[in-house]
Design an enzyme around this catalytic site. Sequence first.
Site, mmCIF file in Angstrom:
data_model
loop_
_atom_site.group_PDB
_atom_site.id
_atom_site.type_symbol
_atom_site.label_atom_id
_atom_site.label_comp_id
_atom_site.label_asym_id
_atom_site.label_seq_id
_atom_site.Cartn_x
_atom_site.Cartn_y
_atom_site.Cartn_z
ATOM 1 N N SER A 187 -25.094 -11.037 6.417
ATOM 2 C CA SER A 187 -24.656 -12.303 7.383
ATOM 3 C C SER A 187 -23.604 -13.265 6.785
ATOM 4 C CB SER A 187 -26.279 -12.984 7.285
ATOM 5 O OG SER A 187 -26.835 -12.213 8.406
ATOM 6 N N ARG A 192 -23.361 -19.519 2.420
ATOM 7 C CA ARG A 192 -23.849 -18.583 3.480
ATOM 8 C C ARG A 192 -24.218 -17.260 2.879
ATOM 9 N NH1 ARG A 192 -26.285 -16.491 6.860
ATOM 10 N NH2 ARG A 192 -27.073 -18.380 6.955
ATOM 11 N N SER A 193 -25.651 -16.903 2.977
ATOM 12 C CA SER A 193 -26.237 -15.661 2.479
ATOM 13 C C SER A 193 -26.211 -14.633 3.405
ATOM 14 C CB SER A 193 -27.632 -16.148 2.009
ATOM 15 O OG SER A 193 -28.331 -16.535 2.999
ATOM 16 N N GLY A 194 -26.676 -13.378 2.896
ATOM 17 C CA GLY A 194 -27.116 -12.366 3.693
ATOM 18 C C GLY A 194 -28.059 -11.281 3.009
#
Length: 288
Positions: free
Chosen positions: A65, A229-231
Amino acid sequence: MKFLLAFSLLIPSVVFASSSKFQQVEQDVKAIEVSLSARIGVSVLDTQNGEYWDYNGNQRFPLTSTFKTIACAKLLYDAEQGKVNPNSTVEIKKADLVTYSPVIEKQVGQAITLDDACFATMTTSDNTAANIILSAVGGPKGVTDFLRQIGDKETRLDRIEPDLNEGKLGDLRDTTTPKAIASTLNKFLFGSALSEMNQKKLESWMVNNQVTGNLLRSVLPAGWNIADRSGAGGFGARSITAVVWSEHQAPIIVSIYLAQTQASMAERNDAIVKIGHSIFDVYTSQSR
């Protein structure tokens, strides 16, 4: 935010940080790699002086993501070029819903603006919202072409949600390198890829992220700010890209990617926390 914008014109040439400065960080990353039987990549870029350090910075990792920042930057860029209206609406259809869509699943049968779709995907990681954005910007190919246009020769997007999160070892699709994505974030937030107004908007979306409280935010030094922003994905993929800064510290861009591990999500999250703490200590120890 004022401090962050004050550095928008300061993008010096990248210079490699002394190995001794990040010696402890490297030792910590290596120890975590061994303990989790994982592959880890880390990149750190100081926007004030261009100082750069990485560990496996040129290896490929699943984007997961973290691609959402790029997709929304592409939307903002296209809006500047008059190719798309961010206030235009898209009807939300039940057939378009994909897994993990906490915002969009409650709005089936309604319409959402592209701007609101970006807010949803950037702050909650809503996957259907991300696909709405991808459809508006030319799909994965449109995103990849945009990356090439701004000089990122490594990062690529090939599929949409949720398939892009597969994360198979050796699969080049939907991957980046820690070094490449750090440079790309630098161009988005401090370079000429976006107007100052859209730099502020992208930053705001990242600052208001609601799903990363247990990652770098949990060990952020007192008085510091973060936009991130992570994923997460298959085969142990876990990642975060972030910009951190304070009143006395110019923005630092950090990217951390984990892959090919059987570690639990909690263990992967803890790995990111430990790596982040080690990185932050490099900068806070300088001011002690």
